[in-house]
Design a protein around this motif. Structure first.
Motif, PDB file in Angstrom:
ATOM      1  N   GLY A  22       0.799  -1.220   0.000  1.00  0.00           N
ATOM      2  CA  GLY A  22       0.000   0.000   0.000  1.00  0.00           C
ATOM      3  C   GLY A  22       0.830   1.268   0.000  1.00  0.00           C
ATOM      4  O   GLY A  22       1.983   1.293  -0.399  1.00  0.00           O
ATOM      5  N   THR A  23       0.216   2.316   0.479  1.00  0.00           N
ATOM      6  CA  THR A  23       0.814   3.640   0.500  1.00  0.00           C
ATOM      7  C   THR A  23       1.719   3.787   1.715  1.00  0.00           C
ATOM      8  O   THR A  23       1.423   3.266   2.781  1.00  0.00           O
ATOM      9  N   ILE A  24       2.805   4.511   1.546  1.00  0.00           N
ATOM     10  CA  ILE A  24       3.688   4.828   2.661  1.00  0.00           C
ATOM     11  C   ILE A  24       3.251   6.180   3.230  1.00  0.00           C
ATOM     12  O   ILE A  24       3.077   7.143   2.484  1.00  0.00           O
ATOM     13  N   TYR A  25       3.062   6.228   4.530  1.00  0.00           N
ATOM     14  CA  TYR A  25       2.753   7.478   5.214  1.00  0.00           C
ATOM     15  C   TYR A  25       3.830   7.760   6.248  1.00  0.00           C
ATOM     16  O   TYR A  25       4.221   6.867   6.996  1.00  0.00           O
ATOM     17  N   ALA A  43       2.794  20.968  -0.848  1.00  0.00           N
ATOM     18  CA  ALA A  43       4.192  21.317  -0.614  1.00  0.00           C
ATOM     19  C   ALA A  43       5.091  20.341  -1.343  1.00  0.00           C
ATOM     20  O   ALA A  43       4.704  19.208  -1.626  1.00  0.00           O
ATOM     21  N   ALA A  44       6.292  20.765  -1.615  1.00  0.00           N
ATOM     22  CA  ALA A  44       7.267  19.927  -2.307  1.00  0.00           C
ATOM     23  C   ALA A  44       8.142  19.200  -1.292  1.00  0.00           C
ATOM     24  O   ALA A  44       8.589  19.788  -0.321  1.00  0.00           O
ATOM     25  N   TRP A  45       8.392  17.918  -1.550  1.00  0.00           N
ATOM     26  CA  TRP A  45       9.267  17.111  -0.696  1.00  0.00           C
ATOM     27  C   TRP A  45      10.306  16.442  -1.563  1.00  0.00           C
ATOM     28  O   TRP A  45      10.019  16.001  -2.666  1.00  0.00           O
ATOM     29  N   SER A  46      11.494  16.336  -1.055  1.00  0.00           N
ATOM     30  CA  SER A  46      12.568  15.662  -1.758  1.00  0.00           C
ATOM     31  C   SER A  46      12.954  14.420  -0.960  1.00  0.00           C
ATOM     32  O   SER A  46      13.127  14.494   0.259  1.00  0.00           O
ATOM     33  N   PHE A  47      13.062  13.277  -1.655  1.00  0.00           N
ATOM     34  CA  PHE A  47      13.390  12.008  -0.999  1.00  0.00           C
ATOM     35  C   PHE A  47      14.562  11.342  -1.696  1.00  0.00           C
ATOM     36  O   PHE A  47      14.709  11.430  -2.911  1.00  0.00           O
ATOM     37  N   TYR A  48      15.356  10.654  -0.926  1.00  0.00           N
ATOM     38  CA  TYR A  48      16.368   9.749  -1.458  1.00  0.00           C
ATOM     39  C   TYR A  48      16.132   8.416  -0.771  1.00  0.00           C
ATOM     40  O   TYR A  48      16.156   8.332   0.464  1.00  0.00           O
ATOM     41  N   GLY A  49      15.833   7.370  -1.534  1.00  0.00           N
ATOM     42  CA  GLY A  49      15.592   6.044  -0.984  1.00  0.00           C
ATOM     43  C   GLY A  49      16.769   5.132  -1.266  1.00  0.00           C
ATOM     44  O   GLY A  49      17.284   5.103  -2.382  1.00  0.00           O
ATOM     45  N   ILE A  72       3.800   9.228   0.714  1.00  0.00           N
ATOM     46  CA  ILE A  72       4.922   8.975  -0.186  1.00  0.00           C
ATOM     47  C   ILE A  72       4.499   7.967  -1.249  1.00  0.00           C
ATOM     48  O   ILE A  72       3.974   6.903  -0.920  1.00  0.00           O
ATOM     49  N   ASN A  73       4.710   8.315  -2.512  1.00  0.00           N
ATOM     50  CA  ASN A  73       4.349   7.454  -3.637  1.00  0.00           C
ATOM     51  C   ASN A  73       5.516   7.318  -4.594  1.00  0.00           C
ATOM     52  O   ASN A  73       6.469   8.084  -4.554  1.00  0.00           O
ATOM     53  N   GLU A  74       5.390   6.354  -5.504  1.00  0.00           N
ATOM     54  CA  GLU A  74       6.308   6.225  -6.619  1.00  0.00           C
ATOM     55  C   GLU A  74       5.683   6.958  -7.804  1.00  0.00           C
ATOM     56  O   GLU A  74       4.497   6.799  -8.080  1.00  0.00           O
ATOM     57  N   PHE A  75       6.470   7.757  -8.496  1.00  0.00           N
ATOM     58  CA  PHE A  75       5.985   8.458  -9.681  1.00  0.00           C
ATOM     59  C   PHE A  75       6.697   7.895 -10.895  1.00  0.00           C
ATOM     60  O   PHE A  75       7.923   7.898 -10.970  1.00  0.00           O
ATOM     61  N   THR A  76       5.936   7.392 -11.841  1.00  0.00           N
ATOM     62  CA  THR A  76       6.505   6.721 -13.006  1.00  0.00           C
ATOM     63  C   THR A  76       6.680   7.649 -14.200  1.00  0.00           C
ATOM     64  O   THR A  76       7.077   7.207 -15.263  1.00  0.00           O
ATOM     65  N   GLY A  77       6.342   8.898 -14.063  1.00  0.00           N
ATOM     66  CA  GLY A  77       6.427   9.847 -15.164  1.00  0.00           C
ATOM     67  C   GLY A  77       5.059  10.303 -15.619  1.00  0.00           C
ATOM     68  O   GLY A  77       4.910  11.378 -16.169  1.00  0.00           O
ATOM     69  N   THR A  78       4.049   9.462 -15.392  1.00  0.00           N
ATOM     70  CA  THR A  78       2.678   9.834 -15.748  1.00  0.00           C
ATOM     71  C   THR A  78       1.692   9.597 -14.614  1.00  0.00           C
ATOM     72  O   THR A  78       0.656  10.236 -14.562  1.00  0.00           O
ATOM     73  N   ASN A  82       1.321   3.263  -5.340  1.00  0.00           N
ATOM     74  CA  ASN A  82       1.791   2.816  -4.036  1.00  0.00           C
ATOM     75  C   ASN A  82       3.148   2.144  -4.167  1.00  0.00           C
ATOM     76  O   ASN A  82       3.444   1.500  -5.169  1.00  0.00           O
ATOM     77  N   CYS A  83       3.975   2.287  -3.152  1.00  0.00           N
ATOM     78  CA  CYS A  83       5.291   1.650  -3.191  1.00  0.00           C
ATOM     79  C   CYS A  83       5.666   1.018  -1.857  1.00  0.00           C
ATOM     80  O   CYS A  83       6.830   0.715  -1.616  1.00  0.00           O
ATOM     81  N   GLY A  84       4.675   0.799  -0.996  1.00  0.00           N
ATOM     82  CA  GLY A  84       4.940   0.183   0.291  1.00  0.00           C
ATOM     83  C   GLY A  84       5.567  -1.194   0.177  1.00  0.00           C
ATOM     84  O   GLY A  84       6.330  -1.611   1.047  1.00  0.00           O
ATOM     85  N   ASP A  85       5.261  -1.898  -0.911  1.00  0.00           N
ATOM     86  CA  ASP A  85       5.814  -3.243  -1.103  1.00  0.00           C
ATOM     87  C   ASP A  85       7.317  -3.225  -1.381  1.00  0.00           C
ATOM     88  O   ASP A  85       7.964  -4.269  -1.394  1.00  0.00           O
TER      89      ASP A  85
END
Length: 101
Positions: A22-25, A43-49, A72-78, A82-85
């Protein structure tokens, strides 16, 4: 906090997980995110995983209005998905950004 703007920076280390999905919170921001009109609360957030459990596109975050939470989500360009997995023991995130109260 400067006026109504709250700046956040830090690192999150994941020690263990059990069947993540699911979704990461990220909860527990020091002040409640403002619930403003016309999406002014966004607001804008910057992440490094690091050490994620699988390939992932870009990480993106959005402050959830009237809460103390960042989604927090994964953005594929479009699309955002969810990226909890992708979380596993040893995953860590660096985070930086700001939001309005």
């Amino acid at each position: 906090k400067v006026g109504r703007v709250v700046f956040i920076g830090g690192r999150i280390d994941i020690a263990s997980v059990s069947t993540p999905s699911g979704t990461i919170y990220l909860a527990g921001l020091p002040f409640t995110v403002g619930a403003l009109s016309e999406n002014a609360d966004m607001a804008a957030w910057s992440f490094y995983g690091n050490s994620l459990g699988g390939a992932i596109g870009n990480l993106q975050g959005i402050s959830v209005p009237a809460t103390t939470t960042i989604q927090i989500n994964e953005f594929t360009g479009t699309t955002a998905s969810n990226c909890g997995d992708k979380l596993q023991a040893g995953t860590d995130f660096a985070i930086g950004g700001w939001y309005t109260v």
